[in-house]
Design an enzyme around this catalytic site. Sequence first.
Site, PDB file in Angstrom:
ATOM      1  N   PRO A 268       0.818  -1.217   0.000  1.00  0.00           N
ATOM      2  CA  PRO A 268       0.000   0.000   0.000  1.00  0.00           C
ATOM      3  C   PRO A 268       0.856   1.274   0.000  1.00  0.00           C
ATOM      4  O   PRO A 268       0.521   2.242  -0.681  1.00  0.00           O
ATOM      5  CB  PRO A 268      -0.820  -0.120   1.289  1.00  0.00           C
ATOM      6  CG  PRO A 268      -0.894  -1.595   1.563  1.00  0.00           C
ATOM      7  CD  PRO A 268       0.376  -2.179   1.031  1.00  0.00           C
TER       8      PRO A 268
ATOM      9  N   HIS B 251       4.303   1.343  -0.740  1.00  0.00           N
ATOM     10  CA  HIS B 251       5.576   1.172  -1.451  1.00  0.00           C
ATOM     11  C   HIS B 251       5.330   0.561  -2.814  1.00  0.00           C
ATOM     12  O   HIS B 251       5.163  -0.650  -2.944  1.00  0.00           O
ATOM     13  CB  HIS B 251       6.542   0.317  -0.620  1.00  0.00           C
ATOM     14  CG  HIS B 251       6.738   0.868   0.747  1.00  0.00           C
ATOM     15  ND1 HIS B 251       7.558   1.950   1.003  1.00  0.00           N
ATOM     16  CD2 HIS B 251       6.172   0.545   1.928  1.00  0.00           C
ATOM     17  CE1 HIS B 251       7.496   2.254   2.291  1.00  0.00           C
ATOM     18  NE2 HIS B 251       6.663   1.415   2.864  1.00  0.00           N
TER      19      HIS B 251
ATOM     20  N   SER C 106       6.613   2.242  -6.510  1.00  0.00           N
ATOM     21  CA  SER C 106       7.822   2.400  -7.330  1.00  0.00           C
ATOM     22  C   SER C 106       9.086   2.110  -6.533  1.00  0.00           C
ATOM     23  O   SER C 106      10.143   1.857  -7.121  1.00  0.00           O
ATOM     24  CB  SER C 106       7.893   3.834  -7.888  1.00  0.00           C
ATOM     25  OG  SER C 106       6.758   4.116  -8.660  1.00  0.00           O
TER      26      SER C 106
ATOM     27  N   CYS D 147      12.492 -10.888 -12.111  1.00  0.00           N
ATOM     28  CA  CYS D 147      11.144 -11.318 -12.543  1.00  0.00           C
ATOM     29  C   CYS D 147      10.487 -10.210 -13.366  1.00  0.00           C
ATOM     30  O   CYS D 147       9.865 -10.460 -14.406  1.00  0.00           O
ATOM     31  CB  CYS D 147      10.247 -11.618 -11.342  1.00  0.00           C
ATOM     32  SG  CYS D 147      10.892 -12.879 -10.250  1.00  0.00           S
TER      33      CYS D 147
ATOM     34  N   GLU E  86       4.408  -2.776 -13.524  1.00  0.00           N
ATOM     35  CA  GLU E  86       5.750  -3.246 -13.947  1.00  0.00           C
ATOM     36  C   GLU E  86       6.690  -2.070 -14.173  1.00  0.00           C
ATOM     37  O   GLU E  86       7.483  -2.059 -15.105  1.00  0.00           O
ATOM     38  CB  GLU E  86       5.651  -4.062 -15.246  1.00  0.00           C
ATOM     39  CG  GLU E  86       4.684  -5.206 -15.193  1.00  0.00           C
ATOM     40  CD  GLU E  86       5.251  -6.435 -14.522  1.00  0.00           C
ATOM     41  OE1 GLU E  86       6.462  -6.454 -14.272  1.00  0.00           O
ATOM     42  OE2 GLU E  86       4.465  -7.344 -14.242  1.00  0.00           O
ATOM     43  N   GLY E  87       6.571  -1.067 -13.305  1.00  0.00           N
ATOM     44  CA  GLY E  87       7.371   0.151 -13.433  1.00  0.00           C
ATOM     45  C   GLY E  87       6.577   1.178 -14.209  1.00  0.00           C
ATOM     46  O   GLY E  87       6.129   0.915 -15.315  1.00  0.00           O
TER      47      GLY E  87
ATOM     48  N   HIS F 223       5.595   4.619 -16.345  1.00  0.00           N
ATOM     49  CA  HIS F 223       6.171   5.259 -17.524  1.00  0.00           C
ATOM     50  C   HIS F 223       7.288   6.228 -17.122  1.00  0.00           C
ATOM     51  O   HIS F 223       8.357   6.251 -17.737  1.00  0.00           O
ATOM     52  CB  HIS F 223       5.030   6.007 -18.230  1.00  0.00           C
ATOM     53  CG  HIS F 223       5.295   6.297 -19.653  1.00  0.00           C
ATOM     54  ND1 HIS F 223       5.581   5.321 -20.578  1.00  0.00           N
ATOM     55  CD2 HIS F 223       5.306   7.475 -20.339  1.00  0.00           C
ATOM     56  CE1 HIS F 223       5.755   5.879 -21.759  1.00  0.00           C
ATOM     57  NE2 HIS F 223       5.602   7.178 -21.639  1.00  0.00           N
TER      58      HIS F 223
END
Length: 393
Positions: A142, A144, A146, A247, A372-373, A375
Amino acid sequence: MNSTIPYNPPDHYLMDDLFSDEHKVVRSAVRDWVNRSVKPTIEDYFEKAVFPIHLVKELGELGAFGPFIPMKYGGAELDYISYGLIMQELERGDSGIRSMASVQTSLVMYPIYAFGSEEQKMKYLPRLAKGEIIGCFGLTEPNHGSDPGSMKTRIKDMGDHYLLNGAKMWITNSSIADIAVVWAKDDNNIVRGMIVEKGQEGFTAPETHGKWSLRASVTGELVFDNVQVPKENVFPNIQGLKGPLMCLSSARFGIAWGVIGAAMDCYDAALRYSLERIQFNKPIAAFQLQQKKLAEALTEITKAQLLAWRLGVLCNEGKSTPAQISMAKRNNVEIAINIARDMRQVLGAMGITNDFPMMRHMMNLESVITYEGTHDVHILITGHEITGIPAYK
Ligand SMILES: Cc1cc2nc3c(=O)[nH]c(=O)nc-3n(C[C@H](O)[C@H](O)[C@H](O)COP(=O)(O)OP(=O)(O)OC[C@H]3O[C@@H](n4cnc5c(N)ncnc54)[C@H](O)[C@@H]3O)c2cc1C
């Protein structure tokens, strides 16, 4: 839209010449399956915000789970370009279906294969490959996202087992997963990965509702309240944040390919419509401004295809870097979301309906550009690569 015209995937630079026969066989098997099993019903599932769970077994039979995992563990032992093409075809159907396969493959099977013990591999991989069990990946918390290195979820060594406490959020497949690959800090503050099975006392996985994106995909929380994790469930062969980041690189590779499928679907639908829709006594495809949108879409799809293909070759040769994968994820998601918006406009009012796929793809891609990161974080990864200075911390 004239549904009698077969799907004509854009291939302006004759990419097919770069693919092997095996690549094309794999692609056409997944493409046919998407046409049969996803396309006819996906708008309905999306509208109802339900994941079509009956497709999981079919995805397993198709070989969409762990295609690069060795046959010994139930995988198909295919190369990375095959993996990419599978993701491309699945995401032409829907990003939610591709997300299911991405998570199962890159975020659950890959860590078990790369970091797990032989017992863990034999116990879980063949059933994950067949779709008999579903996995999820718990990294984000919640507070943490990026910055996963600041995670608060912890395992405490109790001698014969670990005690797991904490919470993960925004987890794909959470409430439908049989196992969760969870990342937590140990007593020495080192990130460790482990497999947590559903049904463990103190482990709950509530679903998150109210999403306007990835509606045909389950997202939720993982809550751990004094969950006893057997020591043999912890990955023996990895320590530190490197584990989850490896991963994520594998999953980002799949996304870089997958979103091309969403872009191709939008382009194909807009091209057909523009050739049939008459205004001012002409098909709208005859107007320069509509041709500009289509021409720019084809240009960007072609560039994305070349980027993904070259990345696939580098992955096959074991030469790809996380920064290269990050660049391809960022670029290809951006072009896909822009193409979805532009192709929707080609259709005018019809473009906002669920008779066409653009709005669904556009809404889905709002998640894909964040997960997944984000933009923004991906451009900082390229900045770090160029300058040697990490501007994200
Ligand atoms: C549908 C969906 C499915 C997901 N599935 C999973 C999953 O299966 N498993 C999992 O672990 N996670 C999953 N995620 C979580 C996803 O990876 C995170 O949402 C993502 O990492 C971003 O974290 P955050 O949302 O907390 O945003 P934050 O990190 O709070 O970022 C908010 C904004 O601040 C910006 N920002 C943050 N740090 C910096 C910086 N250093 N410099 C500049 N800008 C910055 C970001 O770019 C963003 O614009 C999923 C998310 C979604 C939406």
